[in-house]
Design a protein around this motif. Structure first.
Motif, PDB file in Angstrom:
ATOM      1  N   ALA A  25       0.832  -1.206   0.000  1.00  0.00           N
ATOM      2  CA  ALA A  25       0.000   0.000   0.000  1.00  0.00           C
ATOM      3  C   ALA A  25       0.865   1.254   0.000  1.00  0.00           C
ATOM      4  N   VAL A  69      -5.340   0.004  -4.312  1.00  0.00           N
ATOM      5  CA  VAL A  69      -4.325  -0.620  -3.465  1.00  0.00           C
ATOM      6  C   VAL A  69      -3.898   0.339  -2.357  1.00  0.00           C
ATOM      7  N   LEU A  73      -6.806  -1.219   0.209  1.00  0.00           N
ATOM      8  CA  LEU A  73      -6.169  -2.441   0.695  1.00  0.00           C
ATOM      9  C   LEU A  73      -5.870  -2.392   2.197  1.00  0.00           C
ATOM     10  N   LEU A 105      -9.388  -6.869  -5.546  1.00  0.00           N
ATOM     11  CA  LEU A 105      -9.026  -5.807  -6.487  1.00  0.00           C
ATOM     12  C   LEU A 105      -9.832  -5.897  -7.773  1.00  0.00           C
TER      13      LEU A 105
END
Length: 255
Positions: A25, A69, A73, A105
């Motif tokens: 991340a 992300v 995430l 994702l």
């Protein structure tokens, strides 16, 4: 010859997994910051450029996925580490975790395609109905009002409750039979609930400045609090009220 395999304690392995995902991340945040600074192809202002082509779609989805992300995430770390704790004794737990993340994702990438389509439609509307060009200023306030109203919806709270119960979610979706398919499906389903919980807040970036790195950080923090902190669910209503008030004030000031 006797072969010995030394394994780290489960808690240490979970911590290592959380650390690895946090680094991923962080790398995505760095990529967003660099692209923001250089106005490269992943800069948000270039994602919806009005070009209905495969290349435009791929650039948008690539940027959207990097942003997912970075922003989303970290909010799913409790679910991923919980899944690893449940599935770590199966063969190839690392691959299973990767399938969960990939499914997650993919769900967000699918929503990114919808966002790209909506942006193209919004940009094309004034050409079809020229009278709408006079009301282009209302787009930002309307997004704030939409996001504020959604904070009070039953769908928001249903999806939020799913996101806030990682152990229940894993046990509900993981039977341990067809490992790979179940792991991927678990990731997709979790991603869909996450989209259902956070889609309106994500759209705020296009209202308050899609190129603002600070706004992205703030929105990521708000969504992480909502989904993961014990008192996070109580943030939803005040946040919704604030967004509604901000949208109304914006409309009044721009009239």
């Amino acid at each position: 010859m006797l072969m010995f395999r030394i394994q780290a304690p489960p808690a240490l392995r979970q911590a290592a997994l959380a650390g690895a995902l946090s680094l991923l991340a962080a790398a995505a945040w760095l990529a967003l910051w660099l692209r923001h600074s250089s106005h490269g192809p992943l800069h948000p202002h270039h994602w919806g450029n009005g070009e209905a082509s495969l290349s435009s779609l791929l650039v948008f989805v690539a940027g959207w996925t990097v942003m997912t992300v970075a922003m989303m995430l970290p909010t799913t770390l409790p679910l991923v580490t919980t899944f690893y704790a449940v599935a770590r004794d199966h063969r190839g737990p690392g691959l299973l975790v990767a399938l969960v993340i990939g499914g997650y994702l993919l769900a967000w990438a699918g929503f990114g395609v919808l966002v790209w389509t909506a942006l193209l439609g919004a940009q094309a509307l004034p050409r079809v109905l020229p009278v709408l060009a006079d009301y282009a200023w209302a787009g930002g306030p309307l997004v704030l009002l939409l996001a504020g109203a959604f904070q009070f919806s039953a769908l928001k709270y249903r999806c939020l409750d799913k996101c806030r119960s990682p152990l229940s979610f894993v046990l509900e979706h993981w039977q341990g039979r067809n490992y790979h398919r179940e792991a991927f499906r678990l990731g997709v389903d979790h991603g869909l609930f996450c989209v259902g919980c956070c889609w309106a807040l994500m759209l705020l970036m296009f209202a308050v400045g899609a190129g603002s790195f600070a706004w992205m950080l703030l929105l990521a923090l708000v969504m992480a609090i909502e989904k993961n902190l014990p008192w996070g669910r109580r943030l939803s209503a005040p946040l919704g009220a604030g967004l509604l008030a901000g949208g109304l004030a914006w409309l009044v000031l721009l009239r």
